[in-house]
Design an enzyme around this catalytic site. Structure first.
Site, short mmCIF file in Angstrom:
data_model
loop_
_atom_site.label_atom_id
_atom_site.label_comp_id
_atom_site.label_asym_id
_atom_site.label_seq_id
_atom_site.Cartn_x
_atom_site.Cartn_y
_atom_site.Cartn_z
N GLU A 1 -4.33 0.11 -6.11
CA GLU A 1 -5.10 -0.67 -5.15
C GLU A 1 -6.13 0.13 -4.37
O GLU A 1 -6.98 -0.45 -3.69
CB GLU A 1 -4.18 -1.42 -4.19
CG GLU A 1 -3.20 -0.59 -3.42
CD GLU A 1 -1.82 -0.63 -4.03
OE1 GLU A 1 -0.85 -0.73 -3.27
OE2 GLU A 1 -1.71 -0.56 -5.27
N ASN A 2 -6.09 1.46 -4.44
CA ASN A 2 -7.14 2.23 -3.78
C ASN A 2 -8.44 2.22 -4.57
O ASN A 2 -9.43 2.79 -4.13
CB ASN A 2 -6.68 3.68 -3.52
CG ASN A 2 -6.34 4.43 -4.79
OD1 ASN A 2 -5.73 3.88 -5.69
ND2 ASN A 2 -6.73 5.69 -4.86
#
Length: 216
Positions: free
Chosen positions: A50-51
């Site tokens: 998700e980064n």
């Protein structure tokens, strides 16, 4: 016969073998990130973090580390051919938009109806850290939970009803523990595999909900 519990690495190996060709997969922070080490090299599987990373690979070999290549857990990764970086907002669009086939995630508790609790135990002194867990719980097509079967105190982590704050309702499809694999279907916890030396009755005593023996 004595029971040989699976190690965290053993759990990761089993999950890696169960991920199908062509799947887009998010690996949660902690134990789930170990899955990247064991994905079959003959399968094309797209890992998402998700980064803002898509199509990354296993941890780098010693001496080949790049401090700019990290997952959401700040662990070093490698980038596969065709892999890419993206804005945080675009990464969450992937999560919320139903584009992930599988999310592998850890948990404090899972209920037999698929409810997930993995971000807070409810204790006043605990630091809340939901991260992207709620987005993943509702956005991924399938949720695989990996965790120890019981707490350090021997309390069941698979239960009839959550006692910890909920992350997502009726979202978990399968649970991989150090003792067994459980498929959640129609409100039932179906045991599809167990470690050697463990009886079904023993497993039931360590579980906080009714189990169904669905082994072939």
């Amino acid at each position: 016969m004595s029971v040989q519990k699976r190690s965290r690495e053993d759990i990761a190996k089993i999950i890696a073998q169960d991920i199908p060709e062509g799947a887009y997969v998010n690996l949660g922070i902690g134990l789930p990130t170990n899955v990247s080490k064991y994905l079959p090299k003959d399968k094309e599987i797209f890992l998402h973090s998700e980064n803002g990373v898509l199509a990354f690979g296993p941890p780098p070999k010693e001496g080949e580390e790049d401090p700019d290549l990290v997952n959401a857990g700040k662990e070093l990764i490698t980038l596969l051919s065709g892999g890419c970086f993206m804005h945080h907002g675009d990464s969450f669009d992937i999560m919320r938009g139903g584009h992930l086939d599988i999310c592998v995630i850890g948990a404090f508790q899972v209920a037999d109806n698929g409810d997930l609790a993995n971000w807070h135990t409810g204790k006043e002194d605990d630091i809340p850290a939901v991260g992207g867990a709620m987005d993943l719980a509702v956005g991924a097509k399938r949720i695989f939970v990996c965790m120890e079967h019981t707490t350090k105190k021997g309390e069941p982590k698979i239960v009839s009803q959550l006692t910890y704050p909920i992350t997502g309702e009726q979202c978990v499809n399968r649970i991989y523990t150090d003792l067994c694999i459980i498929q959640l279907e129609n409100g039932q916890a179906k045991v599809i595999e167990m470690v050697d030396g463990l009886s079904f009755d023993q497993l039931q005593t360590m579980t906080g909900c009714p189990l169904v023996d669905a082994r072939q």
